[in-house]
Design a protein around this motif. Structure first.
Motif, PDB file in Angstrom:
ATOM      1  N   UNK A 228      28.341  -7.369 -23.816  1.00  0.00           N
ATOM      2  CA  UNK A 228      28.218  -6.457 -24.673  1.00  0.00           C
ATOM      3  C   UNK A 228      29.501  -6.262 -25.214  1.00  0.00           C
ATOM      4  N   UNK A 229      29.914  -6.399 -26.600  1.00  0.00           N
ATOM      5  CA  UNK A 229      31.110  -6.020 -27.070  1.00  0.00           C
ATOM      6  C   UNK A 229      31.280  -5.440 -28.284  1.00  0.00           C
ATOM      7  N   UNK A 230      32.159  -4.738 -28.579  1.00  0.00           N
ATOM      8  CA  UNK A 230      32.402  -4.078 -29.820  1.00  0.00           C
ATOM      9  C   UNK A 230      31.926  -4.734 -30.982  1.00  0.00           C
ATOM     10  N   UNK A 231      32.382  -6.044 -31.078  1.00  0.00           N
ATOM     11  CA  UNK A 231      32.313  -6.866 -31.980  1.00  0.00           C
ATOM     12  C   UNK A 231      30.795  -7.067 -32.412  1.00  0.00           C
ATOM     13  N   UNK A 232      30.040  -7.510 -31.089  1.00  0.00           N
ATOM     14  CA  UNK A 232      28.694  -7.711 -31.196  1.00  0.00           C
ATOM     15  C   UNK A 232      28.058  -6.534 -31.678  1.00  0.00           C
ATOM     16  N   UNK A 233      28.158  -5.498 -30.996  1.00  0.00           N
ATOM     17  CA  UNK A 233      27.481  -4.120 -31.466  1.00  0.00           C
ATOM     18  C   UNK A 233      27.614  -4.105 -33.155  1.00  0.00           C
ATOM     19  N   UNK A 234      28.763  -4.139 -33.529  1.00  0.00           N
ATOM     20  CA  UNK A 234      29.199  -3.943 -34.911  1.00  0.00           C
ATOM     21  C   UNK A 234      28.249  -4.857 -35.745  1.00  0.00           C
ATOM     22  N   UNK A 235      28.383  -6.193 -35.125  1.00  0.00           N
ATOM     23  CA  UNK A 235      27.554  -7.311 -36.173  1.00  0.00           C
ATOM     24  C   UNK A 235      26.042  -7.036 -36.147  1.00  0.00           C
ATOM     25  N   UNK A 236      25.763  -6.614 -35.047  1.00  0.00           N
ATOM     26  CA  UNK A 236      24.326  -6.130 -34.841  1.00  0.00           C
ATOM     27  C   UNK A 236      23.849  -5.254 -35.928  1.00  0.00           C
ATOM     28  N   UNK A 237      24.712  -4.052 -35.901  1.00  0.00           N
ATOM     29  CA  UNK A 237      24.387  -2.815 -36.823  1.00  0.00           C
ATOM     30  C   UNK A 237      24.522  -3.378 -38.158  1.00  0.00           C
TER      31      UNK A 237
ATOM     32  N   UNK B 276      16.036  -6.220 -21.775  1.00  0.00           N
ATOM     33  CA  UNK B 276      16.557  -5.031 -21.550  1.00  0.00           C
ATOM     34  C   UNK B 276      17.466  -4.449 -22.584  1.00  0.00           C
ATOM     35  N   UNK B 277      18.275  -3.465 -22.458  1.00  0.00           N
ATOM     36  CA  UNK B 277      19.043  -3.094 -23.557  1.00  0.00           C
ATOM     37  C   UNK B 277      20.374  -4.129 -23.424  1.00  0.00           C
ATOM     38  N   UNK B 278      21.232  -4.309 -24.464  1.00  0.00           N
ATOM     39  CA  UNK B 278      22.091  -5.151 -24.769  1.00  0.00           C
ATOM     40  C   UNK B 278      23.208  -5.194 -23.647  1.00  0.00           C
ATOM     41  N   UNK B 279      23.739  -4.003 -23.243  1.00  0.00           N
ATOM     42  CA  UNK B 279      24.551  -3.969 -22.131  1.00  0.00           C
ATOM     43  C   UNK B 279      24.072  -4.148 -20.673  1.00  0.00           C
TER      44      UNK B 279
END
Length: 596
Positions: A342-351, A309-312
């Motif tokens: 899902x967190x902002x930090x995890x999203x930014x790290x993945x990006x 699924x999506x990360x969220x």
């Protein structure tokens, strides 16, 4: 040149060159050659750029001709991934003029990744790539021909897309950059995964927008709808991002009632054009899953837990028994997804971790042109380009995985950013000297030199020098040799008379390389691939196919081991044992006899 440098060690080749010496000499020679060609053909190229039809035809032929020239060293690609087999199944299903196949009565032997077995035997993917492969097989008898045609369409349509954004000359440069960046050396042309179909649809959409803003013709509205429809049939989620980018493009133009009427007319024509693709998607859903709104992709996630699924969203849970290979795939995808929120930090790290994948869309010299594109952001049309690219990048960052073909629809926008950067650079002058023009030309020549450098190695891939250096080629996706042993296995099966049944026995450490790869009509296929399910299960399959020669394949052996199947004989029944007399006891060496 390639035979001259039989080694990259300075003391082991005739003129004492090392690896860096060889690379520098080769690039310098190519650059001089390209400068000479540029001086001689520059005027001809400028005249050709003004003739849209001829230019598109030349750009369509170029990548096909370059790839076909490599066939001696890099033959027609052999599919080896689950995604590829699934797309090929979709193409074969379409070739039978249906969207789904009936379930097989022994479907448990044919379980594989990214293929549904119930309620129908079908691919889990949208059918856009399958349509291209089916057309290639229908017209040329080869699915790969559909891949070549889709890449040819991408190169031609990129030039068409760029025409209203820049000058004809720079549009031709963009088309050539597309041919060398996404053509014969990249996986969009050397696998069956897809990418070029979605990218060609993106060209139609993003090339129609400035034309519609200028003249609002029905033809361009139809092309807009066709492009969105192609995206819907290949990448439905990214189609939402594409539509959002289209809406954003027209927002600044909506100032009065007249503008709203024009946009409404464009939207109406485009919507009517999209209807066949939308109807085909709904019909595929109904025939494959039994529900108009349930995508095969979603049913696979429910049954097998993949794709994840999506990360969220939480990790999916499978609702049917998995094979050992499917279980490994599920665990790997679940681990990549992660169990945490899902967190902002995890999203930014993945990006940030995905920044390296954008190298796929730019040849290295073009990175020097991108800062000049940023200088153009004072105009809304180029701000929109940046926002559209951001929408694709940020939207797909909710996927646990990322591959360049996920955002293939934005390919022409990446090319546009590079071309606008080059055009802006070409206008730079230093104290009245047109240094920018020469710098822009040099960057383009360096791109061509880099391509020809690696293309030459692939073209002569049987030499010692090319074999040694190809491991350093970035994004090398060209097939050389038969590293997995698939060609040898297929060749032996093709030489065997009659129909074949191949029982695939994976070893415990087997991971991800799929070998169960069946046609849409399994029972009529020349070769049937099935999972080894043990002696009892194999006997069931052998009785179902009594007219087939049975083989046992162990793909994890090196090389893969293919041998005639020898059934394990059933154990002989044990005969009842006759009662034996109990021996008489012995005392002090004397046997004691029983008392009568």
């Amino acid at each position: 040149m390639f035979q001259l440098f039989r080694s990259f060690l300075p003391l082991h080749n005739p003129i004492g060159f090392g690896a860096t010496d060889f690379i520098e000499l080769e690039l310098a020679a190519l650059l001089l050659l390209l400068m000479a060609v540029h001086a001689g053909l520059g005027a001809l190229a400028r005249r050709l750029a003004e003739r849209t039809g001829w230019c598109m035809l030349a750009l369509a032929i170029l990548p096909i001709a370059l790839r076909l020239a490599m066939l001696a060293q890099s033959p027609v690609p052999t599919p080896n991934g689950s995604d590829e087999f699934s797309h090929l199944l979709a193409a074969d299903t379409l070739r039978h003029f249906r969207l789904a196949n009936p379930p097989h009565p022994l479907h448990r032997f044919f379980e594989t990744t990214f293929v549904l077995q119930e309620p129908t035997y079908s691919s889990i993917f949208p059918i856009g790539q399958g349509i291209a492969l089916a057309l290639g097989r229908l017209i040329f008898g080869l699915p790969w021909a559909g891949v070549l045609l889709s890449v040819a369409a991408l190169c031609a349509l990129t030039y068409w897309m760029l025409r209203p954004w820049t000058t004809p000359g720079w549009a031709l440069v963009g088309g050539l950059l597309t041919a060398i960046q996404f053509g014969p050396l990249r996986y969009w042309m050397n696998t069956y995964w897809g990418g070029a179909v979605s990218a060609a649809g993106g060209c139609l959409v993003f090339g129609s927008l400035p034309r519609l803003r200028e003249r609002c013709r029905t033809r361009d509205a139809i092309l807009l709808g066709i492009g969105i429809g192609m995206q819907l049939l290949t990448r439905p989620f990214e189609c939402v991002l594409m539509v959002a980018a289209v809406i954003l493009f027209f927002l600044p133009s909506l100032r009065g009632r007249q503008d709203w009427r024009k946009i409404a007319r464009v939207a109406g024509v485009a919507a009517l054009t999209i209807l066949p693709a939308a109807g085909l998607t709904l019909l595929q859903n109904k025939q494959v899953t039994g529900n108009w709104t349930t995508l095969p992709y979603m049913l696979s996630r429910y049954q097998y837990g993949v794709p994840t699924t999506f990360t969220f969203q939480p990790n999916p849970s499978p609702h049917r028994e998995l094979t050992a290979g499917q279980q490994l795939n599920y665990e790997e995808q679940s681990a990549t997804h992660g169990n945490g929120p899902e967190t902002v930090g995890a999203y930014a790290k993945r990006f940030a971790a995905r920044a390296r994948f954008y190298r796929f869309f730019f040849l290295p010299p073009l990175y020097l042109a991108l800062p000049f594109f940023l200088m153009c952001l004072r105009r809304w049309r180029f701000v929109w380009v940046a926002l559209a690219l951001a929408a694709f990048s940020l939207g797909t960052n909710f996927y646990p995985y990322f591959y360049p073909h996920y955002i293939a629809a934005a390919t022409c926008l990446f090319v546009l950013a590079a071309v606008i950067g080059l055009e802006r650079l070409s206008r730079v002058s230093i104290r009245g000297y047109a240094a920018g023009r020469e710098a822009a030309q040099l960057l383009v020549l360096l791109c061509a030199a880099q391509f020809l450098f690696w293309y030459g190695f692939h073209l002569f891939a049987n030499t010692n020098a090319s074999t040694a250096i190809l491991q350093y080629d970035a994004w090398d996706d060209v097939n050389h040799g038969d590293s997995e042993g698939r060609l040898a296995v297929h060749s032996r099966l093709a030489q065997a008379p009659g129909k074949q049944l191949v029982l695939v026995r994976y070893w415990p450490q087997h991971r991800f390389q799929e070998w169960v790869q069946n046609a849409a009509d399994i029972d009529k296929a020349q070769i049937v691939w099935a999972l080894d399910r043990g002696a009892a299960g194999d006997e069931t399959l052998r009785h179902y196919y009594p007219d087939r020669t049975v083989w046992l394949l162990e793909p994890d052996a090196r090389p893969p081991r293919l041998a005639p199947y020898r059934p394990v004989p059933p154990p002989e029944p044990e005969l009842p044992k006759e009662p034996r007399e109990k021996p008489s006891p012995v005392m002090n060496g004397i046997q004691l006899l029983p008392v009568q």
